[in-house]
Design a protein around this motif. Structure first.
Motif, PDB file in Angstrom:
ATOM      1  N   ARG A  86       0.833  -1.192   0.000  1.00  0.00           N
ATOM      2  CA  ARG A  86       0.000   0.000   0.000  1.00  0.00           C
ATOM      3  C   ARG A  86       0.869   1.243   0.000  1.00  0.00           C
ATOM      4  O   ARG A  86       2.042   1.203   0.370  1.00  0.00           O
ATOM      5  N   THR A  87       0.280   2.341  -0.413  1.00  0.00           N
ATOM      6  CA  THR A  87       0.997   3.605  -0.408  1.00  0.00           C
ATOM      7  C   THR A  87       0.041   4.724  -0.058  1.00  0.00           C
ATOM      8  O   THR A  87      -1.150   4.668  -0.387  1.00  0.00           O
ATOM      9  N   ARG A  88       0.554   5.711   0.653  1.00  0.00           N
ATOM     10  CA  ARG A  88      -0.233   6.914   0.918  1.00  0.00           C
ATOM     11  C   ARG A  88      -0.445   7.656  -0.395  1.00  0.00           C
ATOM     12  O   ARG A  88       0.466   7.790  -1.199  1.00  0.00           O
ATOM     13  N   LEU A 114      -4.324   2.060  -2.531  1.00  0.00           N
ATOM     14  CA  LEU A 114      -4.045   3.474  -2.332  1.00  0.00           C
ATOM     15  C   LEU A 114      -4.728   3.907  -1.042  1.00  0.00           C
ATOM     16  O   LEU A 114      -5.950   3.798  -0.912  1.00  0.00           O
ATOM     17  N   ASP A 115      -3.952   4.389  -0.096  1.00  0.00           N
ATOM     18  CA  ASP A 115      -4.475   4.796   1.209  1.00  0.00           C
ATOM     19  C   ASP A 115      -4.634   6.311   1.203  1.00  0.00           C
ATOM     20  O   ASP A 115      -3.651   7.055   1.198  1.00  0.00           O
ATOM     21  N   ILE A 117      -8.816   0.818  -2.722  1.00  0.00           N
ATOM     22  CA  ILE A 117      -8.735   2.131  -2.085  1.00  0.00           C
ATOM     23  C   ILE A 117      -9.161   1.997  -0.631  1.00  0.00           C
ATOM     24  O   ILE A 117     -10.200   1.407  -0.325  1.00  0.00           O
ATOM     25  N   GLY A 118      -8.349   2.537   0.273  1.00  0.00           N
ATOM     26  CA  GLY A 118      -8.746   2.746   1.658  1.00  0.00           C
ATOM     27  C   GLY A 118      -8.873   4.243   1.866  1.00  0.00           C
ATOM     28  O   GLY A 118      -7.955   4.997   1.541  1.00  0.00           O
ATOM     29  N   HIS A 119     -10.016   4.711   2.371  1.00  0.00           N
ATOM     30  CA  HIS A 119     -10.293   6.146   2.377  1.00  0.00           C
ATOM     31  C   HIS A 119     -10.684   6.618   3.768  1.00  0.00           C
ATOM     32  O   HIS A 119     -11.485   5.978   4.453  1.00  0.00           O
ATOM     33  N   GLN A 173       0.687   3.521 -13.197  1.00  0.00           N
ATOM     34  CA  GLN A 173       2.041   3.540 -12.639  1.00  0.00           C
ATOM     35  C   GLN A 173       2.084   2.834 -11.287  1.00  0.00           C
ATOM     36  O   GLN A 173       3.015   2.071 -10.995  1.00  0.00           O
ATOM     37  N   ALA A 174       1.075   3.094 -10.450  1.00  0.00           N
ATOM     38  CA  ALA A 174       1.030   2.433  -9.145  1.00  0.00           C
ATOM     39  C   ALA A 174       0.879   0.924  -9.306  1.00  0.00           C
ATOM     40  O   ALA A 174       1.530   0.137  -8.603  1.00  0.00           O
TER      41      ALA A 174
END
Length: 424
Positions: free
Chosen positions: A311-313, A340-341, A365-367, A331-332
């Protein structure tokens, strides 16, 4: 005049799918500034201001602090001198027909914003809205047939770093006058799925149905008009709702486990004169998400995600086109990112372009929820509407104060309390 509480609240997928004749208004703007309270309206600006006070925005409007860097030192010292009122304006071309049109603004960076419409020939001016939240989206109906009109945006009592048009602006017409949609996509088991849709229609219809398509297959189900709306169906529509059962749907998988299959959803409307309209509602992905909290992992469609979760911020761009969002998500994905956090702590939340790209490319996605206290209820309604039936949404971090309304709008499995959201 309307206030922020009358803003675009819960259109979700209909914000994009329901509009045709969409006209971007992100460029062609001029900007200037004044001492707080010096000018009270566009008429005052035009009467008192001088041409050297105005500067052309080179390309799409961005936060103003990126524009003022191009000025000379004298102008820079003036605009950086404490808080000021910021004025942005652009011509609004006349429309070729008299169809109803709306102005949609996806974000106004300022705590005290005003939107004005000024007709040059007559001098008539109209205050369209006031907003005190930078995180709200707005939707305002425009008067029909106005020519030689100038759109004005005023951001009052702000430092230069805090203002600007940080998300797109557009003028739209609609194929079908609808709002307040509620959409749920539920995977009952590996071989059955169900789609539930409820929405209010503001024009008379003879019939309305849902159509779902994927890989040459087609499912269709009629929608029913509620009892209270049936009596007035001929005068102005009503509340429609329906269920669509799908046998053996193709499942949506994150890219680490498989292919992110998506189904195209449409509304088919039968008009009183016998014609038909088709309203695209975007793409639906069928999947089931569970949280294995003791092991700190996600389980998608019964299959655990590889651990640890990569995961990445992520901070969404202020103005990202669909192409730009798709390229960044690609790209991610190429870098092996699974999720995606998005903390959303005072910053932008994920817009439709980013959600569409993650749905299509299989990124989760974590939101987080970031609520502006001045407009918390309206902002929450907008966020929940955009998250309806999104396959890529893995979780939402929910403050205890709003966990009940969020759980009513989203599946319980997506709601993480802020108290223990760090487990995943």
């Amino acid at each position: 005049m309307i206030t922020f509480s009358d803003s675009l609240r819960s259109r979700g997928r209909l914000a994009a799918g329901g509009a045709d004749l969409a006209e971007p208004l992100d460029d062609g703007w001029w900007w200037g500034s004044s001492a707080p309270g010096q000018w009270d309206s566009p008429q005052t600006v035009l009467r008192l201001s001088q041409e050297p006070h105005w500067h052309a925005c080179d390309g799409p409007v961005a936060p103003i602090d990126t524009l003022v860097r191009r000025l000379d030192s004298a102008a820079l010292s003036a605009v950086h001198a404490g808080v000021r009122d910021w004025w942005l304006c652009r011509p609004l071309p006349a429309c070729a027909d008299r169809r109803r049109r709306w102005l949609e603004l996806d974000g106004l960076a300022g705590r005290r914003a005003e939107l004005w419409l000024h007709q040059v020939e007559t001098g008539h001016q109209r205050l369209l809205l006031r907003s005190d939240s930078a995180l709200l989206r707005h939707r305002v109906e425009l008067p029909a047939g106005a020519a030689d009109t100038v759109l004005w945006l005023v951001l009052r009592d702000e430092p230069v770093s805090a203002v600007g048009l940080w998300r797109p602006v557009r003028r739209v017409g609609e194929r079908l006058a609808v709002d307040a949609p509620a959409l749920r996509a539920r995977l009952l088991d590996a071989d059955r799925a169900r789609l539930a849709l409820r929405l209010r229609v503001h024009e008379p219809l003879l019939g309305l149905s849902m159509v779902l398509r994927h890989a040459g297959r087609r499912w269709q189900a009629p929608m029913a008009l509620g009892a209270l709306g049936a009596a007035a169906a001929g005068q102005g529509g009503g509340l429609w709702q329906g269920l669509l059962d799908v046998e053996a749907p193709a499942l949506w998988w994150p890219h680490a486990l498989g292919e992110p299959a998506l189904h195209e959803l449409e509304l088919h409307a039968l008009l009183p004169e016998g014609g038909r309209r088709v309203l695209p509602l975007g793409r639906i992905g069928w999947r089931r998400i569970a949280h294995d909290r003791p092991r700190g992992r996600l389980i998608i469609n019964g299959v655990p995600m590889p651990a640890p979760l990569r995961r990445t911020r992520w901070v969404p761009g202020a103005q990202m086109s669909a192409t730009e969002a798709a390229a960044q998500v690609a790209q991610a994905r190429a870098a092996g990112i699974d999720l995606l956090d998005i903390a959303s702590a005072g910053g932008p939340d994920a817009d439709e372009a980013l959600l569409d790209a993650c749905d299509a490319q299989g990124l989760l996605i974590g939101h987080g929820l970031s609520l502006d206290s001045a407009a918390a209820s309206a902002q929450l309604a907008q966020q929940l509407a955009r998250w309806q039936a999104r396959a890529s949404l893995a979780w939402v971090r929910v403050p205890e104060s709003v966990i009940t309304p969020v759980m009513q709008a989203l599946p319980e499995s997506l709601c993480l309390s802020c108290a223990w959201s760090g487990v995943l």
